[in-house]
Design a protein around this motif. Structure first.
Motif, PDB file in Angstrom:
ATOM      1  N   LEU A 111      25.623  73.147 -33.672  1.00 31.48           N
ATOM      2  CA  LEU A 111      26.894  73.737 -34.093  1.00 31.48           C
ATOM      3  C   LEU A 111      28.005  72.697 -34.162  1.00 31.48           C
ATOM      4  CD1 LEU A 111      26.850  77.093 -32.067  1.00 31.48           C
ATOM      5  CD2 LEU A 111      26.487  76.796 -34.517  1.00 31.48           C
ATOM      6  N   TYR A 115      29.532  72.640 -37.714  1.00 25.04           N
ATOM      7  CA  TYR A 115      30.737  73.461 -37.874  1.00 25.04           C
ATOM      8  C   TYR A 115      31.920  73.043 -37.010  1.00 25.04           C
ATOM      9  CZ  TYR A 115      27.239  76.517 -40.002  1.00 25.04           C
ATOM     10  OH  TYR A 115      26.232  77.013 -40.777  1.00 25.04           O
ATOM     11  N   SER A 119      33.059  76.155 -32.946  1.00 26.48           N
ATOM     12  CA  SER A 119      31.915  77.063 -33.091  1.00 26.48           C
ATOM     13  C   SER A 119      31.149  77.229 -31.783  1.00 26.48           C
ATOM     14  CB  SER A 119      30.974  76.543 -34.179  1.00 26.48           C
ATOM     15  OG  SER A 119      30.481  75.245 -33.854  1.00 26.48           O
ATOM     16  N   TYR A 122      32.875  79.979 -29.920  1.00 25.40           N
ATOM     17  CA  TYR A 122      32.591  81.270 -30.544  1.00 25.40           C
ATOM     18  C   TYR A 122      31.178  81.730 -30.199  1.00 25.40           C
ATOM     19  CZ  TYR A 122      36.741  80.282 -33.397  1.00 25.40           C
ATOM     20  OH  TYR A 122      38.003  79.988 -33.822  1.00 25.40           O
TER      21      TYR A 122
END
Length: 370
Positions: A111, A115, A119, A122
């Motif tokens: 991640l 991203y 991320s 999240y």
């Protein structure tokens, strides 16, 4: 012999706030809060010019919320799980923590690359909230949760009958032995957790980082499960509980420190990975030793007692990590760091071997000999 009915009722009532509410509900409520904070952390990082203050406050709040997890879990297991099954149950929970570390590390790396750092928050926050939803939807009733929130909102004082007998507890050498042993185990673990990556990066700069960041934790999962199975098996075979707890601590503190010492006396990358994996894996035997012994000593207030021991361990871990860094800076030798781990571990082990017991100490003197 079982305690008298009035004593048994007091055990079920518990002596701490999470015992009054229910350990499972405390875990659910705190997890929902820390999962939400984790998920919104990227937003806090970009919130006006006061983002540093918001981030600092959120991390402090995270620590407070997660701090109730293990005490609530200990209280829950001490009331719901039989003595002969506690070690394996606690080991499963410990293995879950190791698996979560592996999952977050593996997925988090991808991640982060694809991203960005936001991320990861999240992902981990979302997983926590998904677990909360599942437990709320399928394992707990809405009525139970509302009642738990009502107890928290009312903040009723604990009656004298249900207060933690802390004076009686801390007059017992066995309680201090449990606290010192937990302190030593936590301190040794935090030192290795904090300094092993740096050790591998500086000693073996050309080695692949994922190997030494993944393999020890991969070994810890089956080691934790095996320790719990072995502990409960020995108790079911007729061995005394305290004998089994001390054997587990001998593995978790004594033998693990031997492998930590070996790390300071090898120049082979493969050997270092094996020694680090063995040391980390054997430390999971503490789940079947001191962590369960606290439930043996005081099932009616195991959450409170574990909270005290875990707080002491966390504070000792901070001091130990700093002391390890100081030794590294002044001597330039990794051997001193691993010697420190061995000394701390064996101090806790010797204390537990000499003073450790498995008889209950939370009963009043009139019932101790019944």
């Amino acid at each position: 012999m079982q305690p008298p009915p009035d004593e048994a009722r007091r055990d079920m009532a518990g002596d701490t706030q999470w015992s009054r509410i229910g350990g499972e509900k405390v875990i659910l409520l705190s997890a929902s809060a820390w999962g939400s904070i984790t998920a919104v952390t990227p937003l806090l990082a970009h919130l006006s010019s006061a983002h540093l203050a918001f981030m600092t406050f959120s991390r402090i709040l995270m620590g407070l919320l997660q701090g109730v997890y293990f005490p609530a879990l200990t209280s829950l297991l001490s009331q719901k799980v039989r003595e002969s099954e506690r070690a394996f149950t606690y080991s499963i929970v410990g293995a879950g923590s190791q698996f979560g570390t592996l999952l977050t590390g593996a997925v988090g790396s991808l991640l982060l690359e694809w991203y960005g750092w936001q991320s990861i928050f999240y992902f981990s926050g979302g997983l926590t909230l998904l677990w909360v939803w599942y437990v709320y939807r399928y394992l707990l009733s809405e009525k139970d949760l509302i009642l738990a929130l009502g107890v928290l909102a009312q903040s009723r004082p604990v009656s004298r009958h249900n207060r933690v007998p802390w004076r009686r507890l801390f007059r017992k050498p066995a309680v201090w032995a449990a606290v010192v042993s937990q302190l030593s185990a936590a301190c040794s673990f935090f030192i290795l957790l904090s300094w092993l990556p740096t050790f591998f990066e500086e000693t073996f700069p050309d080695a692949k980082g994922w190997i030494f960041n993944v393999v020890p934790w991969l070994v810890a999962i089956p080691a934790s499960l095996f320790s719990g199975f072995l502990s409960d098996h020995l108790i079911n075979q007729g061995y005394r509980a305290i004998t089994v707890r001390k054997l587990m601590q001998g593995m978790g503190l004594g033998l693990s420190s031997v492998f930590a010492l070996c790390l300071g006396h090898t120049s082979s990358f493969c050997e270092s990975v094996v020694f680090a994996s063995a040391s980390i894996g054997l430390q999971t035997f503490n789940h079947s030793g001191i962590s369960v012994n606290i439930q043996d000593l005081a099932p009616s207030c195991a959450g409170f007692l574990f909270g005290v021991a875990n707080t002491a361990g966390a504070l000792a871990g901070v001091v130990g990590v700093c002391l390890g860094g100081y030794l590294m800076e002044t001597t330039g030798s990794w051997t001193c760091l691993f010697n420190l781990v061995a000394i701390i571990s064996n101090l806790g082990l010797c204390t537990f071997l000499v003073f450790g017991q498995a008889q209950r100490v939370d009963l009043s003197s009139t019932h101790e000999d019944l």
